[in-house]
Motif scaffolding. Structure first.
Motif, PDB file in Angstrom:
ATOM      1  N   LYS A   1       2.650  -5.141   8.988  1.00 12.12           N
ATOM      2  CA  LYS A   1       3.032  -4.266   7.564  1.00 12.12           C
ATOM      3  C   LYS A   1       1.947  -3.151   7.707  1.00 12.12           C
TER       4      LYS A   1
ATOM      5  N   LYS B   1       5.281   0.915   0.753  1.00 10.04           N
ATOM      6  CA  LYS B   1       5.298  -0.025   1.875  1.00 10.04           C
ATOM      7  C   LYS B   1       6.137   0.633   3.144  1.00 10.04           C
TER       8      LYS B   1
ATOM      9  N   ASP C   1       7.441  -2.609   6.675  1.00  6.71           N
ATOM     10  CA  ASP C   1       7.322  -3.825   5.937  1.00  6.71           C
ATOM     11  C   ASP C   1       7.788  -4.949   6.697  1.00  6.71           C
TER      12      ASP C   1
END
Lengths: 347, 307
Positions: free
Chosen positions: B15, B27, B30
């Motif tokens: 991540k 993000k 992700d």
């Protein structure tokens, strides 16, 4: 067909510290009403300079030292600045490559789209804004009424390019010049913008000069194609003629250096060796000769004239001279030839 | 993909978030997982903003990953300190080729110093003669004239500059190279030159590549396997022929349908497939192997339909 634009023997030089760069070295072409002409070439080949000469949007050190650009028979190069202002963005308009820098960040998009109308047509502001809204809807901006008051940064790259297109077509131009309009965009957005241009062309009947280095895009949009190299056209013809019956070794090289989806990793890509010539001192003969494995002695000595391949198809290569030896084009090109034969048989 | 192939890079639940805890949190990557095998070319495709470049930059540790693991030859490199002997050793083994050959070379350095910077940092050459000899070798390897080693970057064309970038990456003898859009700034005729060169060097040196790009036809040509990224996630991963011939994810299908093909007949008849973001993503989906070697981002119910 009705020829609306004729460019004849165009020469453009640039004065630089290192000397005179001969950027355009004798370009001839014409454009008929409603058609799409694609000009393909690499960076530095002169494709952008060619179309910028039409609108006289060249840098200060540029000198159009020869040639005529006839628009409905009148030479644009002889027009005064004021007369050009009346044509630019009105009869002939242009879409630029980078949607991020071709909009004014401090002006709402509604005003930007309406601006050409206010400048050229002297319609009322209200009318102009109404028309802007209509055109924004046409290019696919959702909720145009509300979004008219937004600024460029509130839109994505693809939407911005739609807005740039809206500005260019708000006056229903007779000629639309699109200079690499999709190069900065993602493939899926590129596909949408090309579909949009085709759709708009049908609706308002404008002729398009489309500049790109991407042959895939050309295949999808063009009626006719011109291939440019080192400040000259080297080959031009209908889209089928250029893609299925190319004659110039540079066109062969371009078509062959792109992998298709069925190119195997085992075979090497056919690259064109070397780099384009420096136009400070253009070569005496065919500018492509040093990179051309089919080059003959005469290519180094004398520039090839255009040889006629068909009524609509011409190529400037000595290989088409009756005395030239027969050469075998690359395999990928031979495949294209066989497709051309099939097309001919069907007709 | 053969089972006995050695994994050189293993990415596990990576991540990479930016502006964590702020309203503008992004993000970018992700929760993605994939392996890269020794000697292969792994293609990573996606559109701008998909997180493909961020993934490459996280793996080579230009960023500190938010979460997850990156194993390089079995060793976890996701948490090694950015200045220290471990990082220095790692930097020799993994190198990067950047997109823009104009911005990625220092205009005030001579070509030989650009290429030799890594040699100097790692103390790989004994003296300046040795250093020059190595630079000459490297320039020769990328088909540039070794005589030009005292020139500055502005004296070279885009394609030549990208060759300098490749020589710089090769200088420290890496095992693994991440190439982030190495040809997208180049002209068509030059692209093929650079791609051919990269492939020749790969064969010679036994390198592993991760090739990040948005040009799908070139990625298919150069890659053994391809991962398709969208919105920070890998939505599909398979052998490159498999991805092209049997795409499963609707995003992959839409992407493939948008590639312009230099053939007017194909272009006239092509159907573009639109991609609907909302109907394609929901809770409970993950990347899973639905066919041998073919991974798809989907829920278990959908995965069961392939059994």
């Amino acid at each position: 067909m009705d020829k609306i634009l004729e460019v004849k023997n165009l020469h453009v030089n640039f004065a630089t510290y290192n000397g005179t760069v001969q950027a355009i070295r004798g370009v001839n072409f014409d454009l008929s009403a409603g058609e799409t002409l694609a000009i393909v070439g690499e960076s530095g080949s002169g494709k952008s300079i060619t179309v910028r000469s039409i609108l006289q949007l060249l840098a200060k050190n540029a000198d159009i030292n020869k040639g005529t650009i006839l628009y409905h028979g009148e030479d644009l190069l002889k027009k005064s600045k004021k007369e050009m202002d009346a044509i630019r963005g009105n009869k002939i308009s242009m879409i630029f490559q980078d949607p991020m820098t071709s909009l004014d960040p401090t002006m709402t998009i509604g005003k930007q789209v309406a601006e050409p109308l206010l400048i050229h047509n002297k319609v009322s502001k209200k009318e102009a804004l109404g028309r802007a809204e209509e055109v924004l809807r046409l290019v696919g901006i959702p909720n145009p009424k509300e979004r008219m008051n937004d600024y460029p940064h509130q839109f994505s790259g693809g939407q911005r390019q739609r807005i740039v297109i809206a500005i260019a077509i708000v006056d229903y131009p007779e000629i639309l010049i699109a200079d690499e309009p999709t190069t900065a965009l993602d493939v899926t957005v590129q596909a949408q913008i090309i579909d949009l241009l085709k759709e708009l062309q049908q609706k308002i009947g404008t002729a398009i000069i489309f500049i790109t280095h991407d042959l895939g895009v050309v295949a999808g949009i063009a009626d006719r194609v011109a291939v440019m190299y080192a400040g000259k056209f080297v080959e031009y013809g209908s889209v089928d003629e250029i893609f299925y019956n190319p004659q110039h070794p540079y066109t062969w090289g371009l078509l062959d250096s792109m992998p298709t989806l069925d190119t195997n990793e085992e075979d090497h890509l056919n690259s064109i060796p070397g780099t384009p010539p420096n136009l400070l001192n253009p070569p005496k003969g065919d500018a492509f000769a040093p990179r051309n494995k089919y080059a003959m002695q005469i290519d180094l000595e004398e520039q090839p004239p255009f040889f006629k391949v068909s009524k609509t198809h011409y190529a400037a290569t000595w290989l088409l001279h009756p005395d030239a030896p027969k050469v075998t084009p690359p395999k990928g090109i031979q495949k294209r030839f066989s497709k051309f034969k099939k097309l001919g048989d069907n007709e | 993909m053969a089972e006995d192939k050695q994994k050189i890079v293993q990415v596990k639940h990576l991540k990479q978030y930016f502006n964590i805890g702020k309203p503008n949190e992004v993000k970018a990557v992700d929760d993605i997982s994939f392996d890269i095998y020794k000697g292969e070319t792994f293609g990573l495709v996606g559109e701008s903003g998909s997180g493909k470049s961020t993934t490459g930059r996280s793996i080579i540790r230009l960023y500190d990953p938010t979460d997850g693991q990156i194993l390089f030859n079995g060793q976890d490199i996701s948490k090694i300190k950015s200045h220290g002997p471990q990082m220095k050793k790692f930097r020799r083994e993994m190198q990067m080729i950047f997109q823009d050959p104009y911005a990625s070379l220092n205009p005030r350095m001579k070509v030989k110093d650009i290429i030799a910077e890594g040699l100097d940092v790692h103390g790989l050459t004994k003296n300046s003669e040795d250093r020059d000899k190595r630079v000459r070798e490297l320039l020769d390897m990328v088909h540039l004239n070794p005589e030009h080693m005292t020139r500055y970057p502005y004296e070279f064309s885009g394609g030549q500059r990208q060759r300098i970038g490749i020589a710089r990456a090769l200088a420290v003898d890496p095992e693994f190279i991440i190439a982030d859009e190495p040809i997208s700034a180049l002209d068509v005729s030059i692209q093929a030159q650079v791609v051919n060169l990269m492939q020749d060097i790969q064969k010679d040196q036994g390198l592993t590549y991760m090739f990040i790009a948005h040009d799908l036809s070139m990625v298919k040509y150069i890659s053994d396997r391809i991962a398709v990224m969208y919105n920070g996630k890998i939505v599909e991963l398979a052998d490159s022929d498999e991805i092209y011939n049997h795409p499963l994810h609707s995003y992959t299908k839409s992407l493939l349908s948008a590639i312009p093909v230099p053939d007017p007949e194909i272009e006239k008849t092509r159907q573009r497939i639109d991609f609907d973001h909302k109907s394609s993503f929901h809770e409970g989906q993950k990347l899973q192997e639905v066919l041998p070697g073919h991974f798809l981002y989907c829920d278990d119910k959908k995965a069961a339909t392939f059994k």
